[in-house]
Write a protein that holds these residues in place. Structure first.
Motif, short mmCIF file in Angstrom:
data_model
loop_
_atom_site.label_atom_id
_atom_site.label_comp_id
_atom_site.label_asym_id
_atom_site.label_seq_id
_atom_site.Cartn_x
_atom_site.Cartn_y
_atom_site.Cartn_z
N UNK A 88 7.45 2.28 -8.52
CA UNK A 88 6.07 1.78 -8.60
C UNK A 88 5.08 2.85 -9.00
N UNK A 89 5.47 4.10 -8.87
CA UNK A 89 4.50 5.18 -9.09
C UNK A 89 3.95 5.18 -10.50
N UNK A 96 -7.47 6.16 -8.05
CA UNK A 96 -7.76 4.82 -8.55
C UNK A 96 -6.71 3.77 -8.25
N UNK A 97 -5.68 4.10 -7.45
CA UNK A 97 -4.57 3.17 -7.27
C UNK A 97 -4.88 2.04 -6.30
N UNK A 98 -5.86 2.22 -5.41
CA UNK A 98 -6.11 1.18 -4.42
C UNK A 98 -6.61 -0.11 -5.06
N UNK A 144 2.57 0.54 0.78
CA UNK A 144 3.05 1.84 1.27
C UNK A 144 2.90 2.96 0.25
N UNK A 145 3.23 2.67 -1.00
CA UNK A 145 3.11 3.71 -2.03
C UNK A 145 1.65 4.07 -2.28
N UNK A 146 0.77 3.06 -2.32
CA UNK A 146 -0.65 3.32 -2.51
C UNK A 146 -1.20 4.18 -1.37
#
Length: 497
Positions: free
Chosen positions: A218-219, A76-78, A93-95
């Protein structure tokens, strides 16, 4: 750290107002859906006539498996990219890393359990089809960030090109392979090839979305935002596809083929109206989220106009189910009409539910959404089993309508009331479209029983539905004024996502 950092973001649209951006994006999105649906209609009809219900049932078994893992694919992070108030490139980048790594794990797990799944669905021969379809899981994760950036920036013109390449290449290739005798595998190959080409275009248009990296700081906020949505999406999938799982496991792949065709046909109004709006509405609602009056006013207006335009079409499919299916797909598909008679009504409810879902997501009511999906699933499964054992695919479809009306709609209205949007104001916008749809249903039923020939019955019902929809949309003489007021409100507000 919170998901929404403090500070005013720089407007992404320059001097362009939100209203102009959203209007253009919605226009392209509607055109995209129209061309995708009707441009490939002939190919879909040809495939249905070539393959028949059993092959379609096998493909449906594979599609259910793919959608199951897709529902939890990138945690669900996008979606955080769409509503991040600052520069979204900071979190891309993290996503991307989270999306791809999660999908690889899910791919391996799903690949291993496929034989068990296909045996439970009563179609062990679908194992190879399912495993090929799972490639779409990895492809989807690679373009999660580019697709979210494209949605945030209202780049629906480019999205239309991506979708058209995906749909047309996949459909034409599937048709050629079906003629060559590959059966259900032809549908799987076409879908995978189309999705790969679409992914390449996503990356071409939004190359910044393919950056890999990992910011540990950010995670936590990303997962705090995304996991409830991922959990909710998984439950949404379970509630949305429990009908097909029950139909396949209890009634077999052939009956599943009939049911899936009816469900796909009932989804035409959803594809034409709800999906284009969902491509634009979250970003537009997000930019109005700090002005409660503008946000609730926009929601009331949108739900009313959407219902006015779609309810007559949905009820047309329910009332003229038999003539429409025999006319379009042929007599071999006639048993699907018993399910379509209910699924047309369910489509009208789905359109409203999907709009409310997106609205609640923007307002961060993710726990409330999750709770609704859980209750929906708990109530739905026994109803589906009872319906399937008693009345076959018609009972499965009827169970959907009953649970949606009695359980799900009241729960969504309660959640809307908690956001400051009274249930009475929403229902008030739905009453007249519902009555108009009911009139269309009655007219279509009468035409199906009295007018000679499927073509004449379907055509007369379509004319009635079109006239009713036009009258419902145009009955409000303040539509233009309200559009201008919404545009003024959106223009006066800071551009936020």
């Amino acid at each position: 750290m919170t998901l929404d950092p403090d500070g005013a973001p720089a407007p992404e649209g320059g001097s362009s107002s939100l209203a102009r951006q959203a209007s253009r994006a919605l226009g392209w999105s509607v055109l995209n859906a129209f061309v995708s649906k009707f441009g490939t209609l002939a190919i879909g009809i040809a495939l249905a006539r070539l393959l028949g219900p059993e092959a379609f049932g096998t493909y449906a078994v594979a599609m259910v498996a793919l959608l199951a893992v897709l529902s939890f694919n990138e945690l669900g992070v996008s979606l955080a990219i769409v509503r991040w108030r600052g520069d979204p490139l900071r979190i891309v980048p993290t996503v991307t890393t989270v999306s791809v790594s999660t999908s690889l794990v899910l791919f391996v797990a799903a690949y291993l359990v496929t034989p068990t799944y296909t045996a439970a669905m009563g179609d062990p021969e679908a194992t190879s089809v399912v495993r090929l379809m799972l490639v779409g899981l990895v492809v989807n994760s690679l373009v999660a960030s580019p697709a979210a950036l494209m949605q945030r920036r209202f780049r629906q013109k480019q999205r239309m090109l991506v979708d058209q390449v995906n749909v047309w290449v996949g459909a034409v290739l599937s048709l050629l392979l079906a003629v060559a005798g590959l059966g259900a595998m032809s549908l799987a190959i076409g879908r995978v090839v189309g999705s790969v080409l679409g992914a390449l275009l996503f990356i071409w248009f939004e190359p910044a979305g393919m950056r890999f990296g990992f910011d540990r700081a950010l995670l936590r906020p990303l997962l705090r935002f995304g996991l409830p949505l991922a959990g909710s999406s998984s439950i949404v999938f379970a509630a949305g596809y429990a009908d097909q799982i029950v139909a396949g496991s209890l009634l077999g792949p052939t009956e599943l083929g009939f049911y899936v065709l009816a469900f796909n046909l009932a989804s035409w109004p959803v594809t034409m109206f709800s999906q284009p709006l969902r491509a634009v509405a979250p970003a537009a609602f997000a930019r109005l989220q700090d002005d409660t009056a503008a946000l609730t006013g926009s929601m009331r207006w949108v739900v009313g106009v959407l219902a006015a335009a779609t309810f007559p079409v949905c009820f047309l499919l329910a009332g003229a189910a038999g003539p429409v299916i025999r006319l379009v797909y042929g007599a071999q598909w006639a048993p699907a009409a018993s399910a379509l008679a209910w699924l047309g009504v369910f489509a009208a409810l789905r359109i409203v539910f999907e709009l409310v879902y997106d609205y609640l997501v923007v307002l961060r009511r993710t726990r409330g959404i999750f709770g609704i999906q859980v209750v929906w699933l708990v109530a739905l499964v026994p109803a589906l089993v009872l319906g399937a054992r008693g009345w076959g695919i018609a009972g499965v479809a009827a169970a959907q309508v009953v649970v949606a009306m009695v359980v799900v709609l009241p729960l969504y209205l309660v959640q809307l009331a908690r956001t400051g949007l009274p249930a009475a104001s929403v229902l008030g916008r739905l009453v007249v479209p519902f009555l108009g749809g009911a009139a269309v249903w009655l007219g279509a039923v009468l035409a199906s029983r009295t007018v000679g020939g499927d073509l004449a019955a379907a055509a007369s019902s379509a004319v009635l539905a079109g006239a009713t929809a036009a009258a419902l949309v145009l009955r409000d003489r303040t539509v233009v004024a309200r559009l201008r007021e919404m545009r003024r409100q959106a223009t006066d507000l800071p551009v936020k996502v």
